[in-house]
Design an enzyme around this catalytic site. Structure first.
Site, PDB file in Angstrom:
ATOM      1  N   CYS A   2       0.772  -1.162   0.114  1.00  0.00           N
ATOM      2  CA  CYS A   2       0.141   0.021   0.023  1.00  0.00           C
ATOM      3  C   CYS A   2       0.821   1.226   0.115  1.00  0.00           C
ATOM      4  O   CYS A   2       2.172   1.229   0.455  1.00  0.00           O
ATOM      5  CB  CYS A   2      -1.033   0.040   1.290  1.00  0.00           C
ATOM      6  SG  CYS A   2      -2.046  -1.301   1.478  1.00  0.00           S
ATOM      7  N   ARG A  27       4.856   0.496  -6.395  1.00  0.00           N
ATOM      8  CA  ARG A  27       4.734  -0.054  -5.207  1.00  0.00           C
ATOM      9  C   ARG A  27       3.866  -1.506  -5.342  1.00  0.00           C
ATOM     10  O   ARG A  27       3.801  -2.282  -4.598  1.00  0.00           O
ATOM     11  CB  ARG A  27       4.328   0.563  -3.850  1.00  0.00           C
ATOM     12  CG  ARG A  27       5.483   1.693  -3.487  1.00  0.00           C
ATOM     13  CD  ARG A  27       4.729   2.569  -2.556  1.00  0.00           C
ATOM     14  NE  ARG A  27       4.356   1.904  -1.204  1.00  0.00           N
ATOM     15  CZ  ARG A  27       5.638   1.855  -0.267  1.00  0.00           C
ATOM     16  NH1 ARG A  27       6.657   2.422  -0.306  1.00  0.00           N
ATOM     17  NH2 ARG A  27       5.224   1.452   0.818  1.00  0.00           N
ATOM     18  N   TRP A  73      -2.979  -2.862  -1.656  1.00  0.00           N
ATOM     19  CA  TRP A  73      -2.509  -4.167  -2.121  1.00  0.00           C
ATOM     20  C   TRP A  73      -3.292  -4.927  -1.322  1.00  0.00           C
ATOM     21  O   TRP A  73      -2.815  -4.970   0.126  1.00  0.00           O
ATOM     22  CB  TRP A  73      -1.162  -3.958  -2.250  1.00  0.00           C
ATOM     23  CG  TRP A  73      -0.352  -5.162  -2.650  1.00  0.00           C
ATOM     24  CD1 TRP A  73      -0.269  -5.470  -4.284  1.00  0.00           C
ATOM     25  CD2 TRP A  73       0.010  -6.416  -2.087  1.00  0.00           C
ATOM     26  NE1 TRP A  73       0.430  -6.808  -4.303  1.00  0.00           N
ATOM     27  CE2 TRP A  73       0.478  -7.314  -2.955  1.00  0.00           C
ATOM     28  CE3 TRP A  73      -0.143  -6.919  -0.578  1.00  0.00           C
ATOM     29  CZ2 TRP A  73       0.916  -8.753  -2.604  1.00  0.00           C
ATOM     30  CZ3 TRP A  73       0.317  -8.219  -0.524  1.00  0.00           C
ATOM     31  CH2 TRP A  73       0.697  -9.077  -1.272  1.00  0.00           C
ATOM     32  N   ASN A  99      -1.019   1.450   5.700  1.00  0.00           N
ATOM     33  CA  ASN A  99      -0.399   0.508   5.239  1.00  0.00           C
ATOM     34  C   ASN A  99       0.247  -0.272   6.493  1.00  0.00           C
ATOM     35  O   ASN A  99       0.582   0.261   7.448  1.00  0.00           O
ATOM     36  CB  ASN A  99       0.829   1.131   4.598  1.00  0.00           C
ATOM     37  CG  ASN A  99       1.823   0.480   3.976  1.00  0.00           C
ATOM     38  OD1 ASN A  99       1.708  -0.933   3.581  1.00  0.00           O
ATOM     39  ND2 ASN A  99       3.193   0.525   3.928  1.00  0.00           N
ATOM     40  N   GLY A 100       0.047  -1.656   6.022  1.00  0.00           N
ATOM     41  CA  GLY A 100       0.597  -2.601   7.067  1.00  0.00           C
ATOM     42  C   GLY A 100      -0.353  -3.711   7.556  1.00  0.00           C
ATOM     43  O   GLY A 100      -1.479  -3.767   6.774  1.00  0.00           O
ATOM     44  N   GLU A 478      17.948 -16.486 -10.232  1.00  0.00           N
ATOM     45  CA  GLU A 478      17.485 -14.882 -10.648  1.00  0.00           C
ATOM     46  C   GLU A 478      16.740 -15.149 -12.022  1.00  0.00           C
ATOM     47  O   GLU A 478      15.873 -14.415 -12.243  1.00  0.00           O
ATOM     48  CB  GLU A 478      18.614 -14.135 -10.693  1.00  0.00           C
ATOM     49  CG  GLU A 478      18.326 -12.869 -10.832  1.00  0.00           C
ATOM     50  CD  GLU A 478      17.336 -12.038 -10.199  1.00  0.00           C
ATOM     51  OE1 GLU A 478      16.889 -12.358  -9.100  1.00  0.00           O
ATOM     52  OE2 GLU A 478      16.743 -10.904 -10.575  1.00  0.00           O
ATOM     53  N   LYS A 482      12.976 -13.999 -12.519  1.00  0.00           N
ATOM     54  CA  LYS A 482      12.737 -12.504 -13.250  1.00  0.00           C
ATOM     55  C   LYS A 482      11.859 -12.978 -14.482  1.00  0.00           C
ATOM     56  O   LYS A 482      10.677 -12.113 -14.757  1.00  0.00           O
ATOM     57  CB  LYS A 482      13.975 -12.074 -14.168  1.00  0.00           C
ATOM     58  CG  LYS A 482      13.912 -10.753 -14.508  1.00  0.00           C
ATOM     59  CD  LYS A 482      14.426  -9.870 -13.345  1.00  0.00           C
ATOM     60  CE  LYS A 482      14.049 -10.129 -11.814  1.00  0.00           C
ATOM     61  NZ  LYS A 482      14.503  -9.323 -10.835  1.00  0.00           N
ATOM     62  N   GLU A 485       7.999 -13.992 -12.895  1.00  0.00           N
ATOM     63  CA  GLU A 485       7.526 -13.025 -12.063  1.00  0.00           C
ATOM     64  C   GLU A 485       6.686 -12.066 -13.109  1.00  0.00           C
ATOM     65  O   GLU A 485       5.682 -11.435 -12.720  1.00  0.00           O
ATOM     66  CB  GLU A 485       8.083 -12.220 -11.182  1.00  0.00           C
ATOM     67  CG  GLU A 485       9.209 -11.228 -11.547  1.00  0.00           C
ATOM     68  CD  GLU A 485      10.022 -10.555 -10.532  1.00  0.00           C
ATOM     69  OE1 GLU A 485       9.381  -9.860  -9.668  1.00  0.00           O
ATOM     70  OE2 GLU A 485      11.188 -10.263 -10.743  1.00  0.00           O
ATOM     71  N   HIS A 501      17.933 -35.389 -10.541  1.00  0.00           N
ATOM     72  CA  HIS A 501      17.457 -36.291  -9.402  1.00  0.00           C
ATOM     73  C   HIS A 501      16.034 -35.985  -9.300  1.00  0.00           C
ATOM     74  O   HIS A 501      15.376 -35.837  -8.098  1.00  0.00           O
ATOM     75  CB  HIS A 501      18.162 -35.561  -7.943  1.00  0.00           C
ATOM     76  CG  HIS A 501      19.726 -35.955  -7.990  1.00  0.00           C
ATOM     77  ND1 HIS A 501      20.029 -37.066  -7.598  1.00  0.00           N
ATOM     78  CD2 HIS A 501      20.619 -35.270  -8.474  1.00  0.00           C
ATOM     79  CE1 HIS A 501      21.331 -36.882  -7.757  1.00  0.00           C
ATOM     80  NE2 HIS A 501      21.670 -36.223  -8.236  1.00  0.00           N
ATOM     81  N   LYS A 600       6.247  -3.646  -4.923  1.00  0.00           N
ATOM     82  CA  LYS A 600       7.859  -3.489  -5.070  1.00  0.00           C
ATOM     83  C   LYS A 600       8.465  -3.389  -3.829  1.00  0.00           C
ATOM     84  O   LYS A 600       9.660  -3.723  -3.466  1.00  0.00           O
ATOM     85  CB  LYS A 600       7.784  -2.090  -5.769  1.00  0.00           C
ATOM     86  CG  LYS A 600       9.321  -1.279  -5.791  1.00  0.00           C
ATOM     87  CD  LYS A 600       9.842  -2.094  -6.822  1.00  0.00           C
ATOM     88  CE  LYS A 600      11.595  -1.644  -6.769  1.00  0.00           C
ATOM     89  NZ  LYS A 600      12.247  -2.773  -7.920  1.00  0.00           N
TER      90      LYS A 600
HETATM   91  C1  F6R Z   1      12.132  -9.541  -7.857  1.00  0.00           C
HETATM   92  C2  F6R Z   1      12.184  -8.705  -6.820  1.00  0.00           C
HETATM   93  C3  F6R Z   1      12.138  -9.114  -5.543  1.00  0.00           C
HETATM   94  C4  F6R Z   1      12.743  -8.503  -4.550  1.00  0.00           C
HETATM   95  C5  F6R Z   1      12.607  -8.616  -2.928  1.00  0.00           C
HETATM   96  C6  F6R Z   1      13.196  -8.016  -1.870  1.00  0.00           C
HETATM   97  O1  F6R Z   1      12.532  -9.046  -9.083  1.00  0.00           O
HETATM   98  O2  F6R Z   1      12.368  -7.472  -7.103  1.00  0.00           O
HETATM   99  O3  F6R Z   1      12.187 -10.361  -5.303  1.00  0.00           O
HETATM  100  O4  F6R Z   1      14.006  -8.668  -4.704  1.00  0.00           O
HETATM  101  O5  F6R Z   1      11.065  -8.314  -2.678  1.00  0.00           O
HETATM  102  O6  F6R Z   1      13.034  -6.737  -2.060  1.00  0.00           O
HETATM  103  P1  F6R Z   1      14.122  -5.606  -1.340  1.00  0.00           P
HETATM  104  O7  F6R Z   1      15.198  -5.802  -2.308  1.00  0.00           O
HETATM  105  O8  F6R Z   1      13.415  -4.262  -1.650  1.00  0.00           O
HETATM  106  O9  F6R Z   1      14.418  -6.040  -0.036  1.00  0.00           O
END
Ligand code: F6R
Length: 605
Positions: A2, A27, A73, A99-100, A478, A482, A485, A501, A600
């Site tokens: 949020c 976000r 959110w 937010n929370g 990673e 990427k 997601e 395995h 985010k």
């Molecule tokens: C993936 C991504 C997330 C963040 C994770 C941690 O592309 O962005 O997996 O890496 O939510 O977020 P931070 O780095 O803000 O603690």
């Protein structure tokens, strides 16, 4: 998660609130709303994009100069208009955004129902409004203090209180909240980008502070209702950092910005080929360093996994890498000679923050690697190294991750030098290689066209596998994260030797396997693994160093990346994986910046 925006000034509040909410869109959210104080409090909320909210706001055209706004959110209750914030209490005493997560909301709700309160939404937030209403004693600050005493969980709350039409009130615990200070107008927001067009002067609100804001005054109280002094900071960020600069998306812009992000990160840390950290470790701490914990979430966790390979190789001490949501609830054994490192782009991730606090409780020296200036994790750590990647707006991280990797290389060399594992000349060579990275990353980005072509094929598939060994393995994880997601294609990253395995049973005709091969020592092993999947029908895309051209005989497609020394290869090998994710998602016509269900800044656990 949020986003909160608040405004008290002379301009039309609704316009500033909508603009602020747009700047918090990154976000992640699924509904939004505003409340504007005029003679009455006018609440307007909508499900979906801010454009829909803006349309309703334009129709109603509220005239007030004070207001609060919110992007939601969903956590408690589906994303719809009723559950969207702001929420107004039953007797109209307060209208608020939050937010929370309030953990004891069920108890408080049943208590308030017993006292005759009726609830409209399924949210935990509505109980805050009703509780405030119930406890209201005519004084907004003392009522906030009493309300806070009853709440368990995390919150940043902004509220309009009936009878105080020229003010916004706010309080927080474990969720970020900042105040922007302008000329005869003041702002409130979850994050700095929301207020950047208006002011760079801000106050970062601390837990258990109770705030009163009007257009020309800000008052900060402690939980005994005593007014406190507060210190204004000037933020060193330009508004241009939150613009797309001609790119079709923030993700594209941020992928292409990586050479600059890495350069800006390493420049302050290297002087005359020597490493200069922005803080001092306690005396003899590094000499006696026994073990390192690295704790993070998501992509930042993958940086931690990569760091394990590099640090164990260069510094010869064990590294334990933990997902923050696990670390915080287990009982890690931390000794006085252990270092705990926390990696976070936002500096606000709830699980990483809780892990940091746990490590501090256990007496550890804590170091954070953080991108967002003034964020909670950076403020609460004993030491911080900022990744100067600039504001990252796309939900999927790219330039922050590249900058985090750069900090890891620098830290590894710093430790190795102090522990006499690198000579002066070796350090100089290593530093020279680090300094060459921005150019190598820029060269790697030239594979943009070939990844765009491959993306057309990848976008037709439902499952993709990424395989690699050694330092390539965390980068495969990673790459898989990427791609999955943002494109919603199911992807898995594997240590290439692990495939047989179990997972190899999923390989059939046409399954795409993306193989990362940058380590010469493991080259032959990778060739065997590639042959194993190929003989079961896989279509193999190999990402290899320029000097590994004979792989062309085996793989179906090859992407070449520049040679680096082994420890630094993640900085180049991750680039084609980011580009594949970006182009595949464009091919599927999904929003590359705001993938569904994601936020985010993950400020709730
Ligand atoms: C993936 C991504 C997330 C963040 C994770 C941690 O592309 O962005 O997996 O890496 O939510 O977020 P931070 O780095 O803000 O603690």
């Amino acid at each position: 998660m949020c986003g909160i925006m608040g405004f008290a000034g002379k301009s039309k509040a609704s316009e500033i609130l909508i603009e602020g909410l747009r700047r918090l869109e990154y976000r992640g959210y699924d509904s939004s709303g505003i409340a504007v104080s005029n003679d009455d409090i006018i609440v307007i909320k909508e499900k979906g994009k801010i454009d829909i909210l803006e349309k309703s706001v334009n129709e109603i055209n509220p005239q007030g100069n004070i207001g609060i706004g919110h992007t939601r959110w969903a956590t408690h209750g589906i994303p719809d208009k009723t559950n969207a914030h702001p929420h107004t209490s039953m007797n109209g005493v307060v209208t608020l955004v939050h937010n929370g997560i309030i953990e004891n909301y069920i108890d408080i709700k049943s208590d308030l129902i017993g006292k005759g309160y009726a609830f409209k939404s399924q949210t935990d937030t509505e109980i805050i409004a009703q509780l405030f209403d119930y406890l209201f004693d005519g004084d907004a600050i003392s009522t906030m203090i009493k309300t806070a005493e009853r709440l368990k969980g995390s919150y940043a709350i902004a509220m309009l209180v009936n009878g105080f039409e020229d003010k916004i009130f706010a309080m927080k615990k474990d969720s970020p909240l900042i105040i922007g200070i302008g000329e005869n107008e003041n702002y409130l927001a979850s994050d700095i980008p929301a207020i950047l067009p208006y002011t760079k002067d801000c106050y970062i609100v601390n837990d258990n502070e109770f705030i009163e804001i009007s257009n020309n005054e800000i008052k900060v109280y402690n939980d005994c209702k005593i007014e406190k002094e507060f210190c204004v900071k000037t933020i060193d960020l330009g508004i241009e950092t939150t613009e797309k600069d001609g790119y079709d998306s923030f993700l594209a812009k941020e992928i292409f910005e990586q050479p600059k992000a890495v350069k800006n990160t390493i420049s302050p840390l290297i002087k005359d080929k020597k490493i200069v950290l922005p803080f001092d470790f306690p005396d003899n701490f590094v000499e006696k360093l026994n073990r390192i914990y690295i704790v993070a979430c998501g992509s930042a966790y993958h940086v931690g996994m990569t760091a394990k390979y590099i640090i164990e190789d260069m510094v010869k001490i064990p590294v334990i890498v933990d997902i923050a949501s696990e670390f915080r609830y287990r009982n890690p054994v931390i000794h006085k000679n252990d270092l705990c490192i926390f990696i976070s782009q936002s500096g606000e991730t709830a699980d990483t923050l809780a892990s940091l606090r746990k490590a501090k409780e256990k007496g550890a020296f804590t170091l954070s690697i953080v991108n967002a200036p003034y964020s909670t994790i950076s403020r609460e750590s004993d030491a911080v190294i900022y990744t100067n990647a600039g504001v990252e707006m796309a939900v999927a991280t790219t330039k922050a991750l590249s900058s985090q990797l750069a900090v890891i290389y620098i830290l590894s060399a710093y430790f190795a030098k102090i522990k006499n594992l690198l000579s002066d000349n070796e350090l100089m060579d290593f530093v020279t290689e680090i300094q060459a990275l921005p150019e190598k990353i820029a060269k790697t980005i030239e594979c943009n066209n070939s990844t765009r072509e491959l993306a057309k094929y990848i976008s037709t598939k439902e499952h993709i596998f990424f395989i690699g060994r050694g330092i390539d393995y965390p980068i495969c994880l990673e790459g898989a994260l990427k791609l999955k997601e943002i494109s919603y294609i199911h992807c898995e990253g594997y240590g290439a030797g692990e495939l047989k395995h179990g997972t190899i049973s999923l390989i059939e005709d046409g399954t795409i396997v993306i193989a990362l091969v940058t380590d010469k020592v493991l080259y032959e092993k990778m060739i065997s693994n590639i042959k194993e999947v190929k003989s079961r029908g896989a279509f193999v895309i190999a990402i290899v160093n320029e000097n590994m051209s004979d792989i062309v005989e085996i793989a179906n497609k090859v992407i070449y990346i520049p040679d680096t020394i082994k420890s630094l290869s993640p900085s180049v090998s991750v680039i084609p994986l980011q580009l594949l994710a970006y182009h595949t998602t464009k091919e599927k016509r999904f929003d590359v910046d705001k993938p569904r269900n994601l936020a985010k800044s993950v400020t709730v656990e």
